[in-house]
Design a protein around this motif. Structure first.
Motif, mmCIF file in Angstrom:
data_model
loop_
_atom_site.group_PDB
_atom_site.id
_atom_site.type_symbol
_atom_site.label_atom_id
_atom_site.label_comp_id
_atom_site.label_asym_id
_atom_site.label_seq_id
_atom_site.Cartn_x
_atom_site.Cartn_y
_atom_site.Cartn_z
ATOM 1 N N ARG A 232 0.840 -1.200 0.000
ATOM 2 C CA ARG A 232 0.000 0.000 0.000
ATOM 3 C C ARG A 232 0.875 1.251 0.000
ATOM 4 N NH1 ARG A 232 -2.742 1.760 3.777
ATOM 5 N NH2 ARG A 232 -1.868 0.562 5.510
ATOM 6 N N VAL A 233 0.447 2.272 -0.734
ATOM 7 C CA VAL A 233 1.191 3.531 -0.797
ATOM 8 C C VAL A 233 0.218 4.691 -0.650
ATOM 9 C CG1 VAL A 233 2.804 4.946 -2.115
ATOM 10 C CG2 VAL A 233 2.816 2.451 -2.411
ATOM 11 N N ASN A 234 0.512 5.576 0.274
ATOM 12 C CA ASN A 234 -0.280 6.790 0.458
ATOM 13 C C ASN A 234 0.652 7.971 0.718
ATOM 14 O OD1 ASN A 234 -3.265 6.011 0.461
ATOM 15 N ND2 ASN A 234 -2.433 4.523 1.916
ATOM 16 N N GLY A 235 0.070 9.151 0.700
ATOM 17 C CA GLY A 235 0.811 10.362 1.008
ATOM 18 C C GLY A 235 0.157 11.116 2.147
ATOM 19 N N LEU A 236 0.914 12.007 2.753
ATOM 20 C CA LEU A 236 0.376 12.905 3.769
ATOM 21 C C LEU A 236 0.957 14.286 3.505
ATOM 22 C CD1 LEU A 236 -0.325 12.283 7.461
ATOM 23 C CD2 LEU A 236 0.933 14.332 6.818
ATOM 24 N N ALA A 237 0.093 15.284 3.472
ATOM 25 C CA ALA A 237 0.511 16.651 3.164
ATOM 26 C C ALA A 237 0.247 17.553 4.369
ATOM 27 C CB ALA A 237 -0.231 17.170 1.939
ATOM 28 N N PRO A 238 1.287 17.847 5.164
ATOM 29 C CA PRO A 238 1.099 18.744 6.302
ATOM 30 C C PRO A 238 0.985 20.199 5.864
ATOM 31 C CG PRO A 238 3.061 17.346 6.552
ATOM 32 C CD PRO A 238 2.632 17.284 5.125
ATOM 33 N N GLY A 239 0.314 20.980 6.686
ATOM 34 C CA GLY A 239 0.371 22.425 6.556
ATOM 35 C C GLY A 239 1.562 22.936 7.346
ATOM 36 N N ALA A 240 1.459 24.147 7.883
ATOM 37 C CA ALA A 240 2.553 24.735 8.675
ATOM 38 C C ALA A 240 2.625 24.043 10.035
ATOM 39 C CB ALA A 240 2.347 26.226 8.855
ATOM 40 N N ILE A 241 3.750 23.402 10.291
ATOM 41 C CA ILE A 241 3.957 22.666 11.539
ATOM 42 C C ILE A 241 5.102 23.329 12.299
ATOM 43 C CG2 ILE A 241 4.372 20.403 12.566
ATOM 44 C CD1 ILE A 241 1.842 20.547 10.824
ATOM 45 N N GLU A 242 4.949 23.456 13.597
ATOM 46 C CA GLU A 242 5.936 24.169 14.416
ATOM 47 C C GLU A 242 7.149 23.278 14.672
ATOM 48 O OE1 GLU A 242 5.759 27.374 18.065
ATOM 49 O OE2 GLU A 242 4.172 25.884 17.874
ATOM 50 N N THR A 243 8.078 23.289 13.727
ATOM 51 C CA THR A 243 9.298 22.485 13.794
ATOM 52 C C THR A 243 10.456 23.306 13.229
ATOM 53 O OG1 THR A 243 9.209 21.569 11.553
ATOM 54 C CG2 THR A 243 7.886 20.444 13.239
ATOM 55 N N PRO A 244 11.701 22.797 13.333
ATOM 56 C CA PRO A 244 12.835 23.503 12.729
ATOM 57 C C PRO A 244 12.720 23.685 11.223
ATOM 58 C CG PRO A 244 13.625 21.899 14.332
ATOM 59 C CD PRO A 244 12.157 21.664 14.165
ATOM 60 N N PHE A 245 11.818 22.946 10.565
ATOM 61 C CA PHE A 245 11.652 23.099 9.128
ATOM 62 C C PHE A 245 11.329 24.537 8.754
ATOM 63 C CE2 PHE A 245 8.931 23.422 5.403
ATOM 64 C CZ PHE A 245 9.716 22.817 4.446
ATOM 65 N N LEU A 246 10.598 25.239 9.609
ATOM 66 C CA LEU A 246 10.216 26.619 9.300
ATOM 67 C C LEU A 246 11.427 27.540 9.222
ATOM 68 C CD1 LEU A 246 6.958 27.126 11.410
ATOM 69 C CD2 LEU A 246 7.179 26.596 8.976
ATOM 70 N N GLN A 247 12.580 27.082 9.731
ATOM 71 C CA GLN A 247 13.823 27.846 9.614
ATOM 72 C C GLN A 247 14.839 27.143 8.709
ATOM 73 O OE1 GLN A 247 12.398 27.524 12.983
ATOM 74 N NE2 GLN A 247 11.375 29.388 12.265
ATOM 75 N N GLY A 248 14.363 26.242 7.848
ATOM 76 C CA GLY A 248 15.256 25.634 6.878
ATOM 77 C C GLY A 248 15.318 24.128 6.948
ATOM 78 N N GLY A 249 15.159 23.561 8.141
ATOM 79 C CA GLY A 249 15.219 22.113 8.267
ATOM 80 C C GLY A 249 16.340 21.679 9.184
ATOM 81 N N THR A 250 16.201 20.501 9.774
ATOM 82 C CA THR A 250 17.203 19.965 10.684
ATOM 83 C C THR A 250 18.514 19.728 9.946
ATOM 84 O OG1 THR A 250 15.426 18.858 11.880
ATOM 85 C CG2 THR A 250 17.673 18.133 12.358
ATOM 86 N N ARG B 239 -4.201 27.802 15.006
ATOM 87 C CA ARG B 239 -2.897 27.458 15.560
ATOM 88 C C ARG B 239 -2.040 26.796 14.511
ATOM 89 N NH1 ARG B 239 -2.194 21.972 16.818
ATOM 90 N NH2 ARG B 239 -4.096 20.700 16.924
ATOM 91 N N LEU B 240 -0.733 26.805 14.743
ATOM 92 C CA LEU B 240 0.156 25.987 13.946
ATOM 93 C C LEU B 240 0.010 24.531 14.369
ATOM 94 C CD1 LEU B 240 3.529 27.991 13.912
ATOM 95 C CD2 LEU B 240 1.739 27.974 12.173
ATOM 96 N N GLY B 241 0.307 23.634 13.448
ATOM 97 C CA GLY B 241 0.311 22.224 13.810
ATOM 98 C C GLY B 241 1.504 21.882 14.671
ATOM 99 N N GLN B 242 1.371 20.819 15.452
ATOM 100 C CA GLN B 242 2.456 20.285 16.263
ATOM 101 C C GLN B 242 2.907 18.942 15.680
ATOM 102 O OE1 GLN B 242 3.879 22.066 18.830
ATOM 103 N NE2 GLN B 242 2.488 23.648 18.018
#
Length: 262
Positions: A186-204, A226-229
């Motif tokens: 099985r193959v699926n995708g997930l598309a997050p919105g804005a999540i409060e992680t280091p990604f918002l500053q470029g990524g880990t 709210r932003l996602g967690q």
């Protein structure tokens, strides 16, 4: 069907899961949640992320830069030697650079983002395929989740063209793999919105970048205000891998607090 007869909403204990981008905010939340229900995890991320981040205790962690074909081949060869099969794969890898309009975009910047965010998804899927098929041969019902983004279907801000283009490609790669790998994987995708992680500053593991995102103003545009967690994404990822999702295939699920309603 009574509630006690419902299929499990998380994978079973002993399930073999590979997580790419495991040291980011969502990746860490997913690994913690997976461990809590008895899932065996191999965590993959770049050497830079490993060097800069706190280690994931008790989790086998391998260095893998998905933009490098040899890295991907080496990592999955090691996993094959250790496990012989994998039951689940979650690819969270993705990053974007500074906001640059297409007219001003250096070719190298475009290529770097697309090679990581889209070509890397292909390299990982191809390397993982034999191990997923080995799981299917054991009757385990393997599942894959590729993580896209709201930007794969809507681009409300300028300066994100290579990222948005890549994430749109990931959504169609989900469909292509779902067609090719059915019925065994099985193959699926997930598309997050804005999540409060280091990604918002470029990524880990990547240099800090300026997003230009006015968080307070953005939250007012989200129906849930709210932003996602990270846990908001880890939970549906586990569900998509679980027996309860056994008839979900070729879909991309949007998790964004209502900021984009597909």
């Amino acid at each position: 069907m009574s509630p006690t007869q419902f299929p499990a909403f998380v994978p079973p204990p002993g399930y073999h899961l590979v997580v790419l981008g495991a040291l980011g905010g969502i990746g860490r939340a997913l690994v913690r949640a997976a461990e809590a229900v008895g899932i065996r995890v191999t965590a993959l991320d770049t050497q830079s992320a490993i060097d800069k981040s706190h280690p994931l205790e008790s989790v086998n962690t391998l260095a893998c830069d998905v933009s490098k074909e040899t890295d991907v081949q080496r990592a999955f060869a090691q996993i094959g030697l250790s496990w012989g099969h994998i039951d689940g794969l979650v690819n969270l890898v993705g990053y974007t650079g500074e906001r640059i309009a297409v007219a001003d975009m250096p070719t190298q910047e475009w290529d770097d983002i697309v090679n990581t965010d889209l070509r890397g998804m292909f390299l990982v899927a191809r390397a993982a395929a034999p191990l997923l098929q080995a799981s299917a041969a054991l009757g385990h019902g393997p599942a894959v989740v590729l993580v896209s983004s709201t930007f794969g279907v809507a681009v409300p801000l300028s300066g994100y063209a290579p990222y948005a283009t890549s994430k749109a490609g990931v959504i169609n790669l989900v469909r292509a793999l779902a067609t090719e790998w059915a019925p065994s994987v099985r193959v699926n995708g997930l598309a997050p919105g804005a999540i409060e992680t280091p990604f918002l500053q470029g990524g880990t593991g990547r240099p800090h970048k300026t997003t230009g995102l006015d968080v307070a103003r953005f939250k007012e545009t989200v129906p849930l205000k709210r932003l996602g967690q990270p846990d908001d994404i880890a939970a549906p990822l586990l569900f998509l891998l679980s027996p309860a999702a056994s008839y979900l295939h070729g879909q991309t699920i949007h998790v964004n607090g209502g900021s984009h309603m597909a």
